[in-house]
Design a protein around this motif. Sequence first.
Motif, PDB file in Angstrom:
ATOM      1  N   PRO A 148      34.928  37.873  44.646  1.00 39.57           N
ATOM      2  CA  PRO A 148      36.041  38.848  44.602  1.00 39.57           C
ATOM      3  C   PRO A 148      37.381  38.235  44.200  1.00 39.57           C
ATOM      4  O   PRO A 148      38.293  38.959  43.815  1.00 39.57           O
ATOM      5  CB  PRO A 148      36.092  39.390  46.040  1.00 39.57           C
ATOM      6  CG  PRO A 148      35.417  38.352  46.870  1.00 39.57           C
ATOM      7  CD  PRO A 148      34.439  37.644  46.005  1.00 39.57           C
ATOM      8  N   ASP A 149      37.475  36.904  44.275  1.00 38.90           N
ATOM      9  CA  ASP A 149      38.744  36.264  43.916  1.00 38.90           C
ATOM     10  C   ASP A 149      38.687  35.550  42.569  1.00 38.90           C
ATOM     11  O   ASP A 149      39.560  34.732  42.258  1.00 38.90           O
ATOM     12  CB  ASP A 149      39.139  35.248  44.997  1.00 38.90           C
ATOM     13  CG  ASP A 149      39.275  35.916  46.349  1.00 38.90           C
ATOM     14  OD1 ASP A 149      39.772  37.061  46.375  1.00 38.90           O
ATOM     15  OD2 ASP A 149      38.858  35.315  47.357  1.00 38.90           O
ATOM     16  N   SER A 150      37.672  35.851  41.793  1.00 35.17           N
ATOM     17  CA  SER A 150      37.534  35.146  40.510  1.00 35.17           C
ATOM     18  C   SER A 150      38.590  35.601  39.506  1.00 35.17           C
ATOM     19  O   SER A 150      38.873  36.804  39.392  1.00 35.17           O
ATOM     20  CB  SER A 150      36.143  35.419  39.930  1.00 35.17           C
ATOM     21  OG  SER A 150      36.090  34.959  38.609  1.00 35.17           O
ATOM     22  N   PRO A 151      39.160  34.656  38.762  1.00 36.56           N
ATOM     23  CA  PRO A 151      40.118  35.059  37.710  1.00 36.56           C
ATOM     24  C   PRO A 151      39.438  35.795  36.565  1.00 36.56           C
ATOM     25  O   PRO A 151      40.116  36.392  35.727  1.00 36.56           O
ATOM     26  CB  PRO A 151      40.705  33.725  37.237  1.00 36.56           C
ATOM     27  CG  PRO A 151      39.782  32.682  37.714  1.00 36.56           C
ATOM     28  CD  PRO A 151      39.049  33.203  38.898  1.00 36.56           C
ATOM     29  N   LEU A 152      38.109  35.737  36.525  1.00 38.20           N
ATOM     30  CA  LEU A 152      37.391  36.445  35.451  1.00 38.20           C
ATOM     31  C   LEU A 152      36.984  37.865  35.850  1.00 38.20           C
ATOM     32  O   LEU A 152      36.275  38.540  35.097  1.00 38.20           O
ATOM     33  CB  LEU A 152      36.139  35.656  35.043  1.00 38.20           C
ATOM     34  CG  LEU A 152      36.385  34.316  34.368  1.00 38.20           C
ATOM     35  CD1 LEU A 152      35.068  33.683  33.960  1.00 38.20           C
ATOM     36  CD2 LEU A 152      37.259  34.476  33.136  1.00 38.20           C
ATOM     37  N   LEU A 153      37.425  38.286  37.020  1.00 36.17           N
ATOM     38  CA  LEU A 153      37.024  39.619  37.490  1.00 36.17           C
ATOM     39  C   LEU A 153      37.432  40.745  36.513  1.00 36.17           C
ATOM     40  O   LEU A 153      36.618  41.637  36.255  1.00 36.17           O
ATOM     41  CB  LEU A 153      37.631  39.872  38.879  1.00 36.17           C
ATOM     42  CG  LEU A 153      36.816  40.755  39.815  1.00 36.17           C
ATOM     43  CD1 LEU A 153      35.400  40.267  39.969  1.00 36.17           C
ATOM     44  CD2 LEU A 153      37.501  40.839  41.164  1.00 36.17           C
ATOM     45  N   PRO A 154      38.660  40.722  35.943  1.00 36.24           N
ATOM     46  CA  PRO A 154      39.026  41.805  35.016  1.00 36.24           C
ATOM     47  C   PRO A 154      38.066  41.951  33.838  1.00 36.24           C
ATOM     48  O   PRO A 154      37.734  43.072  33.442  1.00 36.24           O
ATOM     49  CB  PRO A 154      40.418  41.398  34.529  1.00 36.24           C
ATOM     50  CG  PRO A 154      40.949  40.514  35.589  1.00 36.24           C
ATOM     51  CD  PRO A 154      39.775  39.793  36.154  1.00 36.24           C
ATOM     52  N   THR A 155      37.615  40.813  33.323  1.00 36.33           N
ATOM     53  CA  THR A 155      36.711  40.894  32.166  1.00 36.33           C
ATOM     54  C   THR A 155      35.355  41.477  32.575  1.00 36.33           C
ATOM     55  O   THR A 155      34.695  42.159  31.788  1.00 36.33           O
ATOM     56  CB  THR A 155      36.586  39.517  31.477  1.00 36.33           C
ATOM     57  OG1 THR A 155      35.960  39.705  30.231  1.00 36.33           O
ATOM     58  CG2 THR A 155      35.793  38.518  32.249  1.00 36.33           C
ATOM     59  N   VAL A 156      34.966  41.244  33.845  1.00 39.15           N
ATOM     60  CA  VAL A 156      33.712  41.854  34.329  1.00 39.15           C
ATOM     61  C   VAL A 156      33.901  43.359  34.521  1.00 39.15           C
ATOM     62  O   VAL A 156      33.007  44.144  34.184  1.00 39.15           O
ATOM     63  CB  VAL A 156      33.249  41.182  35.644  1.00 39.15           C
ATOM     64  CG1 VAL A 156      31.955  41.799  36.143  1.00 39.15           C
ATOM     65  CG2 VAL A 156      33.047  39.704  35.440  1.00 39.15           C
ATOM     66  N   ASN A 207      44.695  44.251  39.018  1.00 37.77           N
ATOM     67  CA  ASN A 207      44.246  42.896  39.356  1.00 37.77           C
ATOM     68  C   ASN A 207      45.256  41.872  38.854  1.00 37.77           C
ATOM     69  O   ASN A 207      45.698  41.939  37.701  1.00 37.77           O
ATOM     70  CB  ASN A 207      42.875  42.648  38.707  1.00 37.77           C
ATOM     71  CG  ASN A 207      42.215  41.409  39.256  1.00 37.77           C
ATOM     72  OD1 ASN A 207      42.666  40.306  38.990  1.00 37.77           O
ATOM     73  ND2 ASN A 207      41.161  41.601  40.024  1.00 37.77           N
ATOM     74  N   ILE A 208      45.595  40.919  39.721  1.00 37.30           N
ATOM     75  CA  ILE A 208      46.657  39.967  39.349  1.00 37.30           C
ATOM     76  C   ILE A 208      46.228  39.025  38.228  1.00 37.30           C
ATOM     77  O   ILE A 208      47.063  38.418  37.566  1.00 37.30           O
ATOM     78  CB  ILE A 208      47.134  39.131  40.561  1.00 37.30           C
ATOM     79  CG1 ILE A 208      45.964  38.381  41.191  1.00 37.30           C
ATOM     80  CG2 ILE A 208      47.858  39.988  41.566  1.00 37.30           C
ATOM     81  CD1 ILE A 208      46.416  37.273  42.128  1.00 37.30           C
ATOM     82  N   PHE A 209      44.947  38.877  38.015  1.00 33.65           N
ATOM     83  CA  PHE A 209      44.479  37.968  36.961  1.00 33.65           C
ATOM     84  C   PHE A 209      44.370  38.647  35.595  1.00 33.65           C
ATOM     85  O   PHE A 209      44.046  38.005  34.603  1.00 33.65           O
ATOM     86  CB  PHE A 209      43.119  37.379  37.333  1.00 33.65           C
ATOM     87  CG  PHE A 209      43.174  36.473  38.526  1.00 33.65           C
ATOM     88  CD1 PHE A 209      43.858  35.262  38.469  1.00 33.65           C
ATOM     89  CD2 PHE A 209      42.550  36.826  39.709  1.00 33.65           C
ATOM     90  CE1 PHE A 209      43.918  34.431  39.563  1.00 33.65           C
ATOM     91  CE2 PHE A 209      42.605  35.989  40.810  1.00 33.65           C
ATOM     92  CZ  PHE A 209      43.293  34.792  40.742  1.00 33.65           C
ATOM     93  N   SER A 210      44.609  39.933  35.540  1.00 33.95           N
ATOM     94  CA  SER A 210      44.445  40.646  34.264  1.00 33.95           C
ATOM     95  C   SER A 210      45.507  40.216  33.263  1.00 33.95           C
ATOM     96  O   SER A 210      46.696  40.149  33.595  1.00 33.95           O
ATOM     97  CB  SER A 210      44.556  42.149  34.487  1.00 33.95           C
ATOM     98  OG  SER A 210      43.563  42.571  35.370  1.00 33.95           O
ATOM     99  N   SER A 211      45.066  39.951  32.052  1.00 31.20           N
ATOM    100  CA  SER A 211      46.023  39.605  30.996  1.00 31.20           C
ATOM    101  C   SER A 211      46.555  40.893  30.368  1.00 31.20           C
ATOM    102  O   SER A 211      45.990  41.972  30.568  1.00 31.20           O
ATOM    103  CB  SER A 211      45.330  38.756  29.933  1.00 31.20           C
ATOM    104  OG  SER A 211      44.352  39.536  29.283  1.00 31.20           O
ATOM    105  N   ASP A 212      47.624  40.760  29.596  1.00 32.54           N
ATOM    106  CA  ASP A 212      48.200  41.941  28.937  1.00 32.54           C
ATOM    107  C   ASP A 212      47.185  42.611  28.016  1.00 32.54           C
ATOM    108  O   ASP A 212      47.111  43.830  27.922  1.00 32.54           O
ATOM    109  CB  ASP A 212      49.437  41.538  28.120  1.00 32.54           C
ATOM    110  CG  ASP A 212      50.569  41.095  29.037  1.00 32.54           C
ATOM    111  OD1 ASP A 212      50.505  41.418  30.238  1.00 32.54           O
ATOM    112  OD2 ASP A 212      51.492  40.411  28.547  1.00 32.54           O
TER     113      ASP A 212
END
Lengths: 289, 135
Positions: free
Chosen positions: A86-94, A121-126
Amino acid sequence: MVMMLSLYNPCQASVLEEENQKAFIDYLFQKKYYSQAIIESERLLFNYPESRHKHYLLILIGDCYAFGGDEQTAHKKYQEFISENPDSPLLPTVYLRVGKLFADSRNYKAAISYFKKIPTNIFSSDNEIKKAKTWILLLTLLDEGANEAKGKSKELSLDNDNYIQDMFKSYDSLVFKSPKIAGTLSAILPGAGQLYLDRNRDALTAFILNGLFIWGIVESFDKGNTATGIILSVFEVGWYGGNIYSAVNGAYKHNRKLKDSFKNRMSIQLNIGANNATIPSLRLVYFFD
Amino acid sequence: MRLFLLCVSFIFLIEQGNYSASAGELASFIEKRPLVEKEELGNGPLTALAKGAIYIHQNFISNVYGVECTMEPSCSRYSYQAYSEYGFFIGTILTFDRLMHESDERYVSPVVFNKERRKYLIHDGIKNNTFWWQK
């Protein structure tokens, strides 16, 4: 001998081996050898359980299933990733991938619910946030129509975006067929609804079958063959009902095909594949409360 | 021609049904049929009769002429599934609809390779024709 032993660094060899394996997995994936890529990914994860590519490879396994045509297993793999990391920085891409899978299976509501998670999600890129918003608009357009989608584009601050403008223009140019008109036409004259849908051969089949059976019924009753008339009437009820259903059904299928091809055309620019998954890295996020 | 034979077999079955077959006997008769995977009887005697007609078509007509349907599942299997899932009324409508929309279906439905019959067929299952009213 002692000097040579001191030159040998097993840690470095291990890292090199891991990188080589990862490069080989990428090669297999690019070559579309999905089953081999899955096996090699599992091998790497078995040999290096704490590999820095762990998240990337778990997603790649899901991608292999998705691109290989096993969407159900891909779904399962992505869901496992979401619940276990749940804390993965790749979560948005999933989330993007799961949303895309739901969109492909025409489950638009579920797809939108996943795309909506990305901007929060805080890891989401623009780039990911824009893709998610565009997907939400595209699916709203297909599910609820142009007015709803235009309203939502203002909410998402995308109403001045060129891509979105083109999308709306392109959608307005689609020629949908009305199931009600198709059904009514076929009820008035068997085959007319199919003709309205440009299904000319189906129209001819419906017209001839209904025509022949009606003619047979009339002739049978005229000549006193009541039993034959009744049997033919029973079949004619089926042909007539089937003819109306066929017209309505055909209109829905026509519209579905138009929407699917529109979605595929639009989603080329929103391509979601393994190349989007980046290696986890440190990011600095500012919050202005 | 096949359609005509199907109609004749249906009438034949109605006649047979009048003389002898009770719903239970017909059920045991149909249960022996080898071509359809899902065995579901019920929904009343009319559904059983319709399935009996399909049985005759599959075992006595189709066996002689061979499978020529360009769709997957074949029209008789589709019809059997329609009767099993939706009963007599909707099953009949779906069957007649299927028989009429065969010609132009390839423009709106996917074409898939059938390993069993070793050729490309138009995939047109029940869900492909009920998706708009049954979510």
